[in-house]
Design an enzyme around this catalytic site. Sequence first.
Site, PDB file in Angstrom:
ATOM      1  N   HIS A  75       0.822  -1.216   0.000  1.00 51.70           N
ATOM      2  CA  HIS A  75       0.000   0.000   0.000  1.00 51.70           C
ATOM      3  C   HIS A  75       0.856   1.266   0.000  1.00 51.70           C
ATOM      4  O   HIS A  75       0.558   2.244  -0.677  1.00 51.70           O
ATOM      5  CB  HIS A  75      -0.896  -0.033   1.237  1.00 51.70           C
ATOM      6  CG  HIS A  75      -2.152   0.729   1.067  1.00 51.70           C
ATOM      7  ND1 HIS A  75      -3.347   0.330   1.592  1.00 51.70           N
ATOM      8  CD2 HIS A  75      -2.414   1.869   0.406  1.00 51.70           C
ATOM      9  CE1 HIS A  75      -4.280   1.197   1.276  1.00 51.70           C
ATOM     10  NE2 HIS A  75      -3.737   2.150   0.556  1.00 51.70           N
ATOM     11  N   GLU A  81     -11.628 -13.656 -22.736  1.00 53.32           N
ATOM     12  CA  GLU A  81     -10.593 -14.137 -21.820  1.00 53.32           C
ATOM     13  C   GLU A  81     -10.530 -15.660 -21.795  1.00 53.32           C
ATOM     14  O   GLU A  81      -9.711 -16.241 -21.109  1.00 53.32           O
ATOM     15  CB  GLU A  81     -10.759 -13.530 -20.426  1.00 53.32           C
ATOM     16  CG  GLU A  81     -12.172 -13.513 -19.888  1.00 53.32           C
ATOM     17  CD  GLU A  81     -12.309 -12.673 -18.605  1.00 53.32           C
ATOM     18  OE1 GLU A  81     -11.298 -12.236 -18.039  1.00 53.32           O
ATOM     19  OE2 GLU A  81     -13.459 -12.483 -18.178  1.00 53.32           O
ATOM     20  N   ASP A 108      -6.511 -13.195 -17.869  1.00 50.54           N
ATOM     21  CA  ASP A 108      -7.077 -14.544 -17.897  1.00 50.54           C
ATOM     22  C   ASP A 108      -6.809 -15.251 -19.222  1.00 50.54           C
ATOM     23  O   ASP A 108      -6.560 -16.454 -19.244  1.00 50.54           O
ATOM     24  CB  ASP A 108      -8.587 -14.494 -17.631  1.00 50.54           C
ATOM     25  CG  ASP A 108      -8.880 -14.381 -16.145  1.00 50.54           C
ATOM     26  OD1 ASP A 108      -8.242 -15.116 -15.377  1.00 50.54           O
ATOM     27  OD2 ASP A 108      -9.711 -13.552 -15.760  1.00 50.54           O
ATOM     28  N   CYS A 140      -8.289  -4.834 -21.822  1.00 51.65           N
ATOM     29  CA  CYS A 140      -8.293  -4.275 -20.472  1.00 51.65           C
ATOM     30  C   CYS A 140      -7.448  -5.081 -19.499  1.00 51.65           C
ATOM     31  O   CYS A 140      -7.427  -4.793 -18.316  1.00 51.65           O
ATOM     32  CB  CYS A 140      -9.726  -4.137 -19.964  1.00 51.65           C
ATOM     33  SG  CYS A 140     -10.596  -5.705 -19.919  1.00 51.65           S
TER      34      CYS A 140
HETATM   35  C1  PEP Z   1      -8.396  -9.976 -17.313  1.00 52.06           C
HETATM   36  O1  PEP Z   1      -8.644 -11.151 -17.056  1.00 52.06           O
HETATM   37  O2  PEP Z   1      -7.497  -9.616 -18.103  1.00 52.06           O
HETATM   38  C2  PEP Z   1      -9.160  -8.900 -16.658  1.00 52.06           C
HETATM   39  C3  PEP Z   1      -9.052  -7.646 -17.050  1.00 52.06           C
HETATM   40  O3  PEP Z   1      -9.972  -9.237 -15.643  1.00 52.06           O
HETATM   41  P1  PEP Z   1      -9.516  -9.612 -14.151  1.00 52.06           P
HETATM   42  O4  PEP Z   1      -8.045  -9.283 -14.013  1.00 52.06           O
HETATM   43  O5  PEP Z   1     -10.396  -8.789 -13.270  1.00 52.06           O
HETATM   44  O6  PEP Z   1      -9.798 -11.073 -14.092  1.00 52.06           O
HETATM   45 MG    MG Z   2     -10.461 -11.713 -16.056  1.00 51.54          MG
END
Ligand code: PEP
Ligand code: MG
Length: 570
Positions: A187, A429, A453, A500
């Site tokens: 943190h 994913e 993922d 993302c």
């Molecule tokens: C991913 O899997 O790339 C993603 C953006 O989701 P999370 O990291 O929340 O599983």
């Molecule tokens: Mg994910």
Amino acid sequence: MIKGIAASNGIAIAKAYKLDMPDLTVTQKTIEDTANEVARFEATIAQVQEDLVAIKAAATKNLSEEEAAIFDAHIMVLQDPELKDQTITKINGDKVNAEYALQEIANMFIGMFESMEDEYFRERAADIRDVSRRVIAGLLGKSLPNPSLINEEVVIIAHDLTPSDTAQLNKNLVKGFATDIGGRTSHSAILARSMEIPAVVATNTITEEVNDGDMIILDGSDGCVIVNPDETTVQEYTKKRDAYIAYREELKQLKDEKSITTDGYQVELVANIGSPKDIDAVLANGAEGVGLYRTEFLYMESDELPSEDTQFEAYKAVLEGLNGKPVVVRTLDIGGDKKLPALPLPEEMNPFLGVRAIRLCFQREDIFRTQLRALLRASVYGDLRIMFPMIATLNEFRDAKKIFLEEKEKLISEGVKVSDTIQLGIMIEIPAAAVLADQFAKEVDFFSIGTNDLIQYTFAADRMSSSISYLYQPYNPSILRLVKNVIDASHKEGKWTGMCGEMAGELMAAPLLIGLGLDEFSMSATSVLADRKLIRSLNKAEMNKLAEEALNKSTMEEVVELVKQYTNVQ
Ligand code: PEP
Ligand code: MG
């Protein structure tokens, strides 16, 4: 030179100020008068609460409201009945002293939260450690160091800095800090980055090797500290420091600029958020919208599921805060490493391959419908896009869409206004969806590639396991080919593709993703400006060639080499 982990970029040159933690070793004692001991414990908690309110008032001068909220989190930990009641039960049951009982109970919670991968929970562990240390110091009659007393330019040297120590630092005087322990995602490191204070953590020995008043050069980008440097070294680092400050200033100039290549190819750089509290950072860093709002944090904050109204308020706040810029909200993604206090999930052999995300939403349609209703109601306040996580088959998307449309119709028949332009997309994913993207593209409005993922499932390598972390290979041609397949499929149907996962914010990835034709990059807000600067220096036609060559390489290492040849990314 002392090496550690580079926790926050920048260079600091100033005198050392050692922040010594008093010895808070606790010994177990037998207590006969437990009622008196409980009273002593409760009085100390009340005192610490007063202290925290005072520290927060002082810290607000240095910090944004959001950063100062860390003290509200601490007050909440202090008032948390679990921690308090279990300590009191232990004092009474085991007839032990309050500091020992608290340490045992706090350690149990800290251990539980620290074992989770999710940053949210690790932050909770840091909060509990910070708060219990304060209470133990109070019980032992010792006072904690007070960094707010510093009145000249310094580099702080400490065994560890708690989040509350960090939040009290006056960034005009504290030029940097170095600690014996900690990690990049601890943190205090996160706060240092948001306060733009250079920091090096996990040096192991800094407190032994540095004396108060020693001259210090701290390089938070390289993760090193030089003690009592000679004049030439000071000059060299002064130049580096000034260059870094100029670079940061230059980045800030790009806040309202487009994310566009030298030959006019424009993309969108947007931010990943976990709560409406993150909006300030999104806007301050010039992000062009939100590409991933992880709604699960809303569900983790309390022992009860958030009501439709609570959710509506949060979604509305984000949409209004973004003032018409696009906001992609991901529906509940729970399971895997993310657990909900309000919804215990059955134990599974492989939770990442089990009842997770949309699969759980289909099993608990009531939860899913409540979230969709809240989103639909909020949709009139901005440009809302909704995406479903962990979609593996087209029928899953169809089912999710059907439920969405049913809730939409219900709201309309109740006379509630909802937007008619909400885009519906999916996270890519799971490899099955990436491979079949051409079919999905006919029915969805957009894709967002979740590389965290997608990589884990493509390489069959648990993202939690550090011993096989070498299999996290974003630049392996296998991943690039999947990404290409998804982007091409979407474009063929006139749809768009974003990304993302963490890969989207890595500078090494930008040239490849520009070449592959990605439309939207979603990353932590603080990465946006550096990425924009890089993209503005790239040429799309050249990146097309780079991507084509990369797709035909055989290893990740070869791809990385190729990017270095084409660009100056290191
Ligand atoms: C991913 O899997 O790339 C993603 C953006 O989701 P999370 O990291 O929340 O599983
Ligand atoms: Mg994910």
